[in-house]
Design an enzyme around this catalytic site. Structure first.
Site, PDB file in Angstrom:
ATOM      1  N   SER A  97      -7.046  15.698  -8.371  1.00 31.22           N
ATOM      2  CA  SER A  97      -7.056  17.154  -8.338  1.00 31.22           C
ATOM      3  C   SER A  97      -7.804  17.703  -9.571  1.00 31.22           C
ATOM      4  CB  SER A  97      -5.623  17.673  -8.241  1.00 31.22           C
ATOM      5  OG  SER A  97      -5.585  19.026  -7.893  1.00 31.22           O
ATOM      6  N   ASP A 191      -5.646  19.652   3.129  1.00 31.09           N
ATOM      7  CA  ASP A 191      -5.725  19.985   1.704  1.00 31.09           C
ATOM      8  C   ASP A 191      -6.737  21.102   1.514  1.00 31.09           C
ATOM      9  OD1 ASP A 191      -5.767  20.035  -1.073  1.00 31.09           O
ATOM     10  OD2 ASP A 191      -6.714  18.076  -1.296  1.00 31.09           O
ATOM     11  N   HIS A 221      -2.460  17.156   0.058  1.00 35.59           N
ATOM     12  CA  HIS A 221      -2.735  17.136  -1.379  1.00 35.59           C
ATOM     13  C   HIS A 221      -1.540  16.483  -2.097  1.00 35.59           C
ATOM     14  CE1 HIS A 221      -5.010  18.714  -4.849  1.00 35.59           C
ATOM     15  NE2 HIS A 221      -3.828  18.763  -5.431  1.00 35.59           N
TER      16      HIS A 221
END
Length: 256
Positions: A97, A191, A221
């Site tokens: 991320s 996501d 995610h």
């Protein structure tokens, strides 16, 4: 070590091992060495490497570019020390991320410095945080990490007048990607950041960079930390880290 953020070794060193500098996710606002320890260990175990997890500064107390500066300082320090520590002559970078963004920026920066990078592992990275992609709408709600959360994190991290094409903020906008380290990029079907990683994959390939990408269609995610509860996540993690390990070993073999 002085001069760069606090870190943690997630495996014992051995002669000729591969070092990986890992940056945790959390929107540049939350997360630390403890919240993402399982991810670091999964990378170390699956790729047969020594992982150095970096505790970089977080917003809003330390907004952009503090996290970037810390990440680059840490990567440079590790790169300068790996041979002394018994590692190979080229370290690698990894992140999930927001940490994937930092890893991508470090790969670009170290390449510009002339520092060899063995590989980069980017787990659903935010490579164009202010970009407009279909996944931001299609996956905006209902899958854990939502578009509103992403927007809130950005508001804490950067000023309203940020240049959205600054490569330190959005590595997809780097003017030249030629010669970067080979990459393993993983995205999740459900996501908001799915399309970021896939767009960056295309740009790397267009620049002639070896980029192995897999979209895990049924995952969300943060799946890289769900291995204790999801067999699909466990399978994905095993595949991703094995692919990354293959890149690291091939880099080491080329230097022998």
């Amino acid at each position: 070590m002085d001069g760069f953020p606090r870190g943690r070794l997630c495996a014992r060193s051995r002669h000729g091992c591969q070092y990986v500098v890992y940056f945790h996710g959390g929107g540049w606002v939350v997360g630390d060495l403890d919240t993402h320890d399982n991810i670091a260990r999964n990378i170390a175990r699956g790729s047969d490497s020594v992982v150095v997890a970096v505790d970089y500064r977080l917003a809003p107390e330390a907004p952009f570019p503090a996290a970037v500066d810390d990440a680059i300082a840490a990567a440079r320090a590790v790169a300068a020390s790996v041979e002394e520590w018994g590692g190979t002559d080229a370290m690698a970078v990894a992140g999930d991320s927001a940490g994937g963004t930092l890893a991508a920026v470090c790969a670009q920066t170290l390449h510009g410095d002339g520092v060899p990078v063995a590989g980069q592992l980017l787990i659903h990275p935010a490579t164009d945080p202010a970009g407009d992609y279909p996944s931001r709408t299609h996956n905006a709600q209902g899958f854990g990490f939502e578009a509103a959360t992403s927007d809130w994190c950005l508001a804490q991290y950067v000023a309203a007048d940020i240049d959205p094409t600054d490569p330190r903020f959005a590595p997809i906008h780097a003017p030249d990607l030629h010669g970067l380290a080979p990459a393993v990029i993983a995205t999740a079907g459900f996501d908001v950041l799915r399309d970021d990683g896939e767009a960056y994959t295309r740009k790397l390939r267009d620049a002639g960079v070896r980029a192995h990408h897999t979209r895990y269609a049924g995952l969300i995610h943060g799946f890289f930390d769900l291995d204790r509860w999801s067999t699909a996540a466990r399978t994905a993690i095993d595949e991703i880290t094995a692919d990354f390990g293959t890149i690291l070993r091939s880099s080491h073999d080329r230097t022998l």
